[in-house]
Scaffold this motif. Structure first.
Motif, PDB file in Angstrom:
ATOM      1  N   ALA A  19       0.840  -1.094   0.024  1.00 49.62           N
ATOM      2  CA  ALA A  19       0.103   0.076   0.064  1.00 49.62           C
ATOM      3  C   ALA A  19       0.906   1.516  -0.283  1.00 49.62           C
ATOM      4  O   ALA A  19       0.646   2.089  -0.677  1.00 49.62           O
ATOM      5  N   LEU A  20       1.960   1.155   0.964  1.00 52.50           N
ATOM      6  CA  LEU A  20       2.707   2.545   1.000  1.00 52.50           C
ATOM      7  C   LEU A  20       3.618   2.670  -0.509  1.00 52.50           C
ATOM      8  O   LEU A  20       3.780   3.709  -0.854  1.00 52.50           O
ATOM      9  N   VAL A  21       4.125   1.577  -0.720  1.00 50.59           N
ATOM     10  CA  VAL A  21       5.011   1.648  -2.212  1.00 50.59           C
ATOM     11  C   VAL A  21       3.960   2.005  -3.279  1.00 50.59           C
ATOM     12  O   VAL A  21       4.679   2.947  -3.842  1.00 50.59           O
ATOM     13  N   ASN A  22       2.937   1.554  -3.573  1.00 55.85           N
ATOM     14  CA  ASN A  22       2.014   2.340  -4.664  1.00 55.85           C
ATOM     15  C   ASN A  22       1.664   3.575  -4.359  1.00 55.85           C
ATOM     16  O   ASN A  22       1.652   4.165  -5.360  1.00 55.85           O
ATOM     17  N   ALA A  23       1.439   4.042  -3.088  1.00 60.44           N
ATOM     18  CA  ALA A  23       1.004   5.275  -2.876  1.00 60.44           C
ATOM     19  C   ALA A  23       2.207   6.284  -2.974  1.00 60.44           C
ATOM     20  O   ALA A  23       1.997   7.413  -3.836  1.00 60.44           O
ATOM     21  N   ALA A  24       3.335   5.895  -2.760  1.00 62.33           N
ATOM     22  CA  ALA A  24       4.513   6.802  -2.905  1.00 62.33           C
ATOM     23  C   ALA A  24       5.436   6.600  -4.402  1.00 62.33           C
ATOM     24  O   ALA A  24       6.091   7.390  -4.668  1.00 62.33           O
ATOM     25  N   ARG A  25       4.857   5.598  -5.200  1.00 56.21           N
ATOM     26  CA  ARG A  25       5.480   5.386  -6.449  1.00 56.21           C
ATOM     27  C   ARG A  25       5.776   6.627  -7.250  1.00 56.21           C
ATOM     28  O   ARG A  25       6.770   6.729  -7.906  1.00 56.21           O
ATOM     29  N   PRO A  26       4.772   7.613  -7.498  1.00 62.05           N
ATOM     30  CA  PRO A  26       5.037   8.700  -8.387  1.00 62.05           C
ATOM     31  C   PRO A  26       6.416   9.670  -7.893  1.00 62.05           C
ATOM     32  O   PRO A  26       6.612  10.351  -8.776  1.00 62.05           O
ATOM     33  N   TYR A  27       6.635   9.521  -6.565  1.00 61.38           N
ATOM     34  CA  TYR A  27       7.637  10.416  -6.172  1.00 61.38           C
ATOM     35  C   TYR A  27       8.987   9.736  -5.909  1.00 61.38           C
ATOM     36  O   TYR A  27       9.939  10.479  -5.341  1.00 61.38           O
ATOM     37  N   ALA A  28       9.339   8.518  -6.224  1.00 60.71           N
ATOM     38  CA  ALA A  28      10.653   8.160  -5.819  1.00 60.71           C
ATOM     39  C   ALA A  28      10.850   6.915  -7.000  1.00 60.71           C
ATOM     40  O   ALA A  28       9.841   6.364  -7.593  1.00 60.71           O
ATOM     41  N   THR A  29      12.406   6.593  -6.897  1.00 58.82           N
ATOM     42  CA  THR A  29      12.615   5.433  -7.818  1.00 58.82           C
ATOM     43  C   THR A  29      12.195   4.133  -7.215  1.00 58.82           C
ATOM     44  O   THR A  29      12.104   3.887  -5.965  1.00 58.82           O
ATOM     45  N   LEU A  30      12.511   2.935  -7.719  1.00 58.75           N
ATOM     46  CA  LEU A  30      12.453   1.670  -7.535  1.00 58.75           C
ATOM     47  C   LEU A  30      13.304   1.261  -6.049  1.00 58.75           C
ATOM     48  O   LEU A  30      12.965   0.865  -5.153  1.00 58.75           O
ATOM     49  N   ASP A  36      -3.601  -4.000  -8.231  1.00 56.49           N
ATOM     50  CA  ASP A  36      -4.952  -4.255  -8.591  1.00 56.49           C
ATOM     51  C   ASP A  36      -5.691  -5.490  -7.909  1.00 56.49           C
ATOM     52  O   ASP A  36      -6.779  -5.310  -7.555  1.00 56.49           O
ATOM     53  N   THR A  37      -4.576  -6.360  -7.924  1.00 55.90           N
ATOM     54  CA  THR A  37      -4.988  -7.646  -7.269  1.00 55.90           C
ATOM     55  C   THR A  37      -5.484  -7.493  -5.962  1.00 55.90           C
ATOM     56  O   THR A  37      -6.578  -7.824  -5.314  1.00 55.90           O
ATOM     57  N   TYR A  38      -4.598  -6.829  -5.269  1.00 54.70           N
ATOM     58  CA  TYR A  38      -4.855  -6.507  -3.503  1.00 54.70           C
ATOM     59  C   TYR A  38      -6.070  -5.505  -3.473  1.00 54.70           C
ATOM     60  O   TYR A  38      -6.840  -5.641  -2.579  1.00 54.70           O
ATOM     61  N   HIS A  39      -5.927  -4.586  -4.334  1.00 57.78           N
ATOM     62  CA  HIS A  39      -7.108  -3.405  -4.280  1.00 57.78           C
ATOM     63  C   HIS A  39      -8.555  -4.249  -4.544  1.00 57.78           C
ATOM     64  O   HIS A  39      -9.482  -3.721  -3.891  1.00 57.78           O
TER      65      HIS A  39
END
Length: 149
Positions: free
Chosen positions: A39-50, A73-76
């Motif tokens: 959840a946190l990774v997907n929320a923060a994705r636009p602002y950070a590199t992998l 999408d599966t989790y959501h």
């Protein structure tokens, strides 16, 4: 005051953990612990590199982050727990992005594809939420007015 993105992501993670009452456990494979990270990774994705996202959740390389992004999408769709944590992650990330004037990263080679994929994901999320809202509204209406059903 200029804060490095790594420090900002660390603060973001701590605030997210406080808001959901969970601690990110990098080595746990329990589904709820994986969903907390995802959840946190997907929320923060636009602002950070992998790589930065991997560091934020205590992982040694970016492969876990790639997997968590693919499973969003599966989790959501399947997990109310994930949806709650993702909404809290979005709230935390949005707060930090406003406070620190963060601008989403643009990946030059694939920016159109990334933006398109993100829009598709958001549209699916919106459709799922509308469906859930309508279903809940119908159930409420049926309970409030059983003779009309």
């Amino acid at each position: 005051m200029h804060i490095k993105i790594d420090q900002l992501l660390e603060r973001m993670r701590i605030e997210y953990e406080d808001s959901i009452g969970e601690v990110i456990e990098p080595n746990s494979r329990l589904r709820d612990k994986v969903e907390v990270r995802a959840a946190l990774v997907n929320a923060a994705r636009p602002y950070a590199t992998l790589r930065q996202l991997a560091d934020m959740i205590g992982k040694k390389d970016h492969t876990t982050v790639v997997h968590l992004l693919k499973e969003h999408d599966t989790y959501h769709k399947a997990s109310p727990f994930y949806r709650f944590n993702y909404s809290m992650g979005l709230k935390t990330v949005e707060s930090f992005s406003r406070k620190h004037a963060l601008i989403p990263r643009v990946m030059l080679d694939s920016s159109v594809h990334c933006v398109s994929t993100e829009i598709e994901s958001l549209n699916r999320t919106i459709r799922n939420l509308i469906y859930r809202r309508d279903k809940m509204q119908k159930n409420l209406d049926d309970q409030l007015h059983p003779q009309e059903a």
